[in-house]
Design a protein around this motif. Structure first.
Motif, PDB file in Angstrom:
ATOM      1  N   ALA A 280      86.371 -59.785 -73.668  1.00 56.40           N
ATOM      2  CA  ALA A 280      86.366 -58.949 -74.875  1.00 56.40           C
ATOM      3  C   ALA A 280      85.445 -59.650 -75.951  1.00 56.40           C
ATOM      4  O   ALA A 280      84.974 -60.796 -76.246  1.00 56.40           O
ATOM      5  N   LYS A 281      84.614 -58.730 -76.456  1.00 54.68           N
ATOM      6  CA  LYS A 281      83.687 -58.753 -77.638  1.00 54.68           C
ATOM      7  C   LYS A 281      83.841 -57.890 -78.732  1.00 54.68           C
ATOM      8  O   LYS A 281      84.365 -56.564 -78.418  1.00 54.68           O
ATOM      9  N   GLY A 282      83.489 -58.149 -79.960  1.00 56.65           N
ATOM     10  CA  GLY A 282      83.728 -56.835 -80.954  1.00 56.65           C
ATOM     11  C   GLY A 282      82.809 -57.461 -82.179  1.00 56.65           C
ATOM     12  O   GLY A 282      82.248 -58.748 -82.432  1.00 56.65           O
ATOM     13  N   GLN A 283      82.921 -56.485 -83.154  1.00 54.52           N
ATOM     14  CA  GLN A 283      82.316 -56.703 -84.532  1.00 54.52           C
ATOM     15  C   GLN A 283      82.941 -55.734 -85.399  1.00 54.52           C
ATOM     16  O   GLN A 283      83.085 -54.696 -85.282  1.00 54.52           O
ATOM     17  N   TRP A 284      83.367 -56.421 -86.765  1.00 46.81           N
ATOM     18  CA  TRP A 284      83.640 -55.794 -87.844  1.00 46.81           C
ATOM     19  C   TRP A 284      82.713 -55.857 -88.867  1.00 46.81           C
ATOM     20  O   TRP A 284      82.264 -56.747 -89.144  1.00 46.81           O
ATOM     21  N   ILE A 285      82.538 -54.564 -89.473  1.00 45.81           N
ATOM     22  CA  ILE A 285      81.275 -54.663 -90.436  1.00 45.81           C
ATOM     23  C   ILE A 285      82.027 -53.951 -91.951  1.00 45.81           C
ATOM     24  O   ILE A 285      82.402 -52.777 -91.543  1.00 45.81           O
ATOM     25  N   MET A 286      81.973 -54.382 -93.072  1.00 46.17           N
ATOM     26  CA  MET A 286      82.485 -54.004 -94.245  1.00 46.17           C
ATOM     27  C   MET A 286      81.018 -53.833 -95.121  1.00 46.17           C
ATOM     28  O   MET A 286      80.440 -54.961 -95.488  1.00 46.17           O
ATOM     29  N   SER A 287      80.585 -52.908 -95.417  1.00 46.34           N
ATOM     30  CA  SER A 287      79.299 -52.474 -96.082  1.00 46.34           C
ATOM     31  C   SER A 287      79.396 -51.758 -97.460  1.00 46.34           C
ATOM     32  O   SER A 287      80.149 -50.999 -97.383  1.00 46.34           O
ATOM     33  N   PHE A 288      78.645 -52.275 -98.374  1.00 45.48           N
ATOM     34  CA  PHE A 288      78.473 -51.526 -99.780  1.00 45.48           C
ATOM     35  C   PHE A 288      77.113 -51.364-100.158  1.00 45.48           C
ATOM     36  O   PHE A 288      76.271 -52.418-100.242  1.00 45.48           O
ATOM     37  N   ASP A 289      77.001 -50.088-100.550  1.00 50.68           N
ATOM     38  CA  ASP A 289      75.485 -49.865-101.023  1.00 50.68           C
ATOM     39  C   ASP A 289      75.636 -49.235-102.471  1.00 50.68           C
ATOM     40  O   ASP A 289      76.515 -48.457-102.985  1.00 50.68           O
ATOM     41  N   TYR A 290      74.526 -49.749-103.050  1.00 55.42           N
ATOM     42  CA  TYR A 290      74.140 -49.035-104.318  1.00 55.42           C
ATOM     43  C   TYR A 290      72.742 -48.990-104.457  1.00 55.42           C
ATOM     44  O   TYR A 290      71.792 -49.747-104.163  1.00 55.42           O
ATOM     45  N   GLY A 291      72.411 -47.683-104.679  1.00 54.39           N
ATOM     46  CA  GLY A 291      71.055 -47.227-104.944  1.00 54.39           C
ATOM     47  C   GLY A 291      70.622 -45.877-105.576  1.00 54.39           C
ATOM     48  O   GLY A 291      71.564 -45.263-106.052  1.00 54.39           O
ATOM     49  N   GLN A 292      69.522 -45.780-105.812  1.00 56.01           N
ATOM     50  CA  GLN A 292      69.062 -44.589-106.618  1.00 56.01           C
ATOM     51  C   GLN A 292      67.780 -43.889-105.784  1.00 56.01           C
ATOM     52  O   GLN A 292      66.990 -44.445-105.257  1.00 56.01           O
ATOM     53  N   ASN A 293      67.641 -42.663-106.272  1.00 54.88           N
ATOM     54  CA  ASN A 293      66.328 -41.742-105.921  1.00 54.88           C
ATOM     55  C   ASN A 293      66.077 -41.639-104.263  1.00 54.88           C
ATOM     56  O   ASN A 293      64.972 -41.740-103.669  1.00 54.88           O
ATOM     57  N   GLY A 294      67.237 -41.867-103.331  1.00 49.78           N
ATOM     58  CA  GLY A 294      66.951 -41.928-102.000  1.00 49.78           C
ATOM     59  C   GLY A 294      66.265 -40.663-101.572  1.00 49.78           C
ATOM     60  O   GLY A 294      65.650 -40.805-100.281  1.00 49.78           O
ATOM     61  N   ALA A 295      66.306 -39.485-102.101  1.00 49.87           N
ATOM     62  CA  ALA A 295      65.378 -38.135-101.687  1.00 49.87           C
ATOM     63  C   ALA A 295      64.166 -38.203-102.644  1.00 49.87           C
ATOM     64  O   ALA A 295      63.669 -37.057-102.490  1.00 49.87           O
ATOM     65  N   PHE A 296      63.814 -39.246-103.277  1.00 53.79           N
ATOM     66  CA  PHE A 296      62.642 -39.470-104.377  1.00 53.79           C
ATOM     67  C   PHE A 296      62.572 -38.603-105.258  1.00 53.79           C
ATOM     68  O   PHE A 296      61.679 -38.215-105.889  1.00 53.79           O
ATOM     69  N   THR A 297      63.732 -38.037-105.740  1.00 51.80           N
ATOM     70  CA  THR A 297      63.757 -37.220-106.764  1.00 51.80           C
ATOM     71  C   THR A 297      65.030 -37.146-107.610  1.00 51.80           C
ATOM     72  O   THR A 297      65.457 -36.466-108.548  1.00 51.80           O
ATOM     73  N   GLY A 298      65.885 -38.520-107.332  1.00 53.93           N
ATOM     74  CA  GLY A 298      67.156 -38.615-108.095  1.00 53.93           C
ATOM     75  C   GLY A 298      68.218 -37.985-107.651  1.00 53.93           C
ATOM     76  O   GLY A 298      69.279 -37.394-108.275  1.00 53.93           O
ATOM     77  N   GLY A 299      68.271 -37.859-106.413  1.00 55.65           N
ATOM     78  CA  GLY A 299      69.634 -37.412-105.832  1.00 55.65           C
ATOM     79  C   GLY A 299      69.546 -35.682-105.765  1.00 55.65           C
ATOM     80  O   GLY A 299      70.566 -35.271-106.462  1.00 55.65           O
ATOM     81  N   ASN A 300      68.407 -34.898-105.526  1.00 57.62           N
ATOM     82  CA  ASN A 300      68.614 -33.588-105.316  1.00 57.62           C
ATOM     83  C   ASN A 300      68.931 -32.718-106.720  1.00 57.62           C
ATOM     84  O   ASN A 300      69.675 -31.681-106.674  1.00 57.62           O
TER      85      ASN A 300
END
Length: 511
Positions: A28-48
């Motif tokens: 058996a193999k496995g992986q658990w990931i807990m991920s937290f993102d914070y950012g702005q302007n991902g659509a290059f205009t401040g989020g539509n």
């Protein structure tokens, strides 16, 4: 006496089954990931025009993913693998099982295959849904195909220097359905709707030198993506945007007169790719790597055709404290004539970890925001410098990147989807319809430039537990002159282009 004989026979069957089962070694193999993102302007205009990273994500998001792999090993010559994935689950989102109650249907079969060897030979066969990646020695992520797909892969090692790998993959089949047009004529689905890939790879390995030439052919059924009278209206699965953006010209099947070229498809499309990848380590600690790829796809309507190339080069020098490196790439871009198809290299699905950039391009090794500029480096050029795996403290490593990038597409092409020419295009450009238009998230012309700064940190807290922190910022300079983008319209509104950035914190437990 009969009862005793029956009991003994039953016991024999039980112990016989147990004896047979004990011959199988389960791993058996496995992986658990807990991920937290914070950012702005991902659509290059401040989020539509709203608060948020883009039109579908808040500035702050939390996600998790679990992957479990079970190998049933009978011997070195026979084994079976099933690979489950739970997620990605966005915390609080009902559809992904992250809301209160946490009972969303998010258990997926990522891989399911068997490995076996032909008796009395060294020929290895893998059959089933598996990860298939064409070779890359520079980015570690081929820009044509790097994804899970149903396939049969055969590999043979002639000697320590020469090997051969052949594969047949079927990414799509039996996804169309019956439909009836306005005149009452019925068309039947699941006919001529297969996409088949055939590839050969010849890995050559010598003392300090590795070279892998490869070639792949693809047959694309005229009904493979058909939705009634739209031949590119039904692309199933997670690669929908990748297929439309990678296998069609800008604006996909639409022509200047508003008609759909897809109505003229009656024959199989033909796709051909070839590449030469290499890696030289004989001058250790100095390393040189290169990738050269070419691809072409043709349909019975020539205005849907697409062909081009992509080359990349990497220089590295391994030191005690880290690995500094210089790299660059260049890809062909669209010319100024939208009626003759596209001059960018076609691409199927490039989801691997692009080591040149895991924020601007595709393939972050864990869960984090990516593909900010493009799913691949097709239609772009770039130069970069990085210092990889810098470590001054035990179990703590850092990688710092600086990339300067631009587009290789003609500035004329920008006019066809920025709303300034009403005879063709979809009006305002936005990342939501970019896939349907055969475009990447940000279509860069020869007058557009971007610069990325990224820092990745990893701390190995325990033997199987690592904490990652990744921060990235992309500065963009788009030509907003009247001859190119004009008053840039993005995401349904005229707006000043804003630079995207993101910080990710991930906790990864692997065993």
């Amino acid at each position: 006496m009969k009862k005793i004989a029956t009991l003994l026979l039953a016991a024999g069957l039980v112990f016989g089954a147990a004896t047979g089962a004990s011959a199988i070694d389960f791993k058996a193999k496995g992986q658990w990931i807990m991920s937290f993102d914070y950012g702005q302007n991902g659509a290059f205009t401040g989020g539509n025009g709203r608060t948020g990273y883009n039109k579908s994500e808040d500035e702050f998001e939390a996600q998790q993913r679990v992957r479990l792999q079970l190998d049933a090993v009978a011997s070195e010559a026979l084994s079976g693998t099933v690979y489950f994935e739970i997620g990605n689950q966005r915390w609080g989102q009902d559809s992904s099982g992250g809301a209160l109650g946490a009972d969303g249907k998010v258990v997926e079969v990522k891989n399911a295959y068997i490995d076996w060897m032909v008796p009395q030979t060294d020929l290895k066969i893998r059959m089933g849904i598996q990860g298939v990646a064409l070779p890359s020695f520079t980015t570690n992520s081929n820009s044509v195909l790097n994804d899970d797909v149903a396939a049969v892969v055969a590999s043979y090692q002639f000697n320590e220097n020469v090997g051969l790998t052949a594969l047949w993959a079927r990414p799509y089949n039996d996804n169309s359905s019956d439909w009836t047009d306005s005149r009452g004529k019925t068309y039947y689905g699941n006919y001529l709707d297969n996409v088949d890939l055939f590839a050969l790879l010849v890995p050559l390995s010598f003392d300090g030198v590795k070279v892998t030439p490869w070639a792949m052919y693809g047959a694309i059924g005229p009904n493979a993506f058909r939705d009634e009278d739209n031949y590119f209206g039904n692309i199933p699965g997670a690669s929908k945007t990748g297929i439309t953006a990678g296998m069609l010209p800008v604006n996909g099947s639409m022509h200047k007169d508003g008609t759909s070229a897809s109505k003229r498809l009656y024959e199989y499309g033909n796709a051909v790719w070839a590449g030469l990848t290499g890696d030289v380590t004989m001058f250790d600690p100095f390393r040189i790597a290169w990738d050269v790829n070419y691809g072409s796809v043709t349909y019975d309507d020539s205005r849907l055709n697409r062909s081009g190339w992509l080359a990349s080069l990497l220089f590295e020098y391994k030191m005690d404290w880290g690995i500094p490196g210089l790299y660059g790439w260049y890809a062909s871009g669209d010319d100024n004539n939208p009626a003759n198809g596209s001059e960018r290299m076609p691409s199927l699905s490039a989801t691997g970890n692009n080591e040149f950039s895991n924020y601007a391009f595709s393939g972050n090794p864990y869960i984090a925001r990516e593909n900010t500029l493009s799913t691949s480096m097709v239609g772009t050029w770039g130069i970069g410098a990085r210092v990889k795996d810098v470590s001054f403290v035990e179990n703590l490593k850092h990688t710092l990147r600086l990339n300067v990038m631009g587009g290789t597409n003609s500035t004329t092409m920008a006019k066809y989807f920025n709303g300034r020419r009403g005879d063709w295009g979809n009006g305002d450009y936005n990342s939501a319809n970019a896939g349907l238009a055969g475009m990447d998230p940000l279509y860069l012309t020869t007058n557009d430039t971007a610069m990325e700064v990224g820092l990745t940190n990893s701390y190995k807290m325990y033997e199987n537990f690592t904490v990652y922190m990744d921060a990235a910022y992309i500065a963009t300079w788009l030509d907003q002159s009247d001859s190119v983008w004009g008053k840039t319209k993005m995401n349904g509104k005229s707006d000043q282009v804003r630079d995207p950035w993101n910080v990710n914190l991930s906790f990864v437990y692997s065993f």
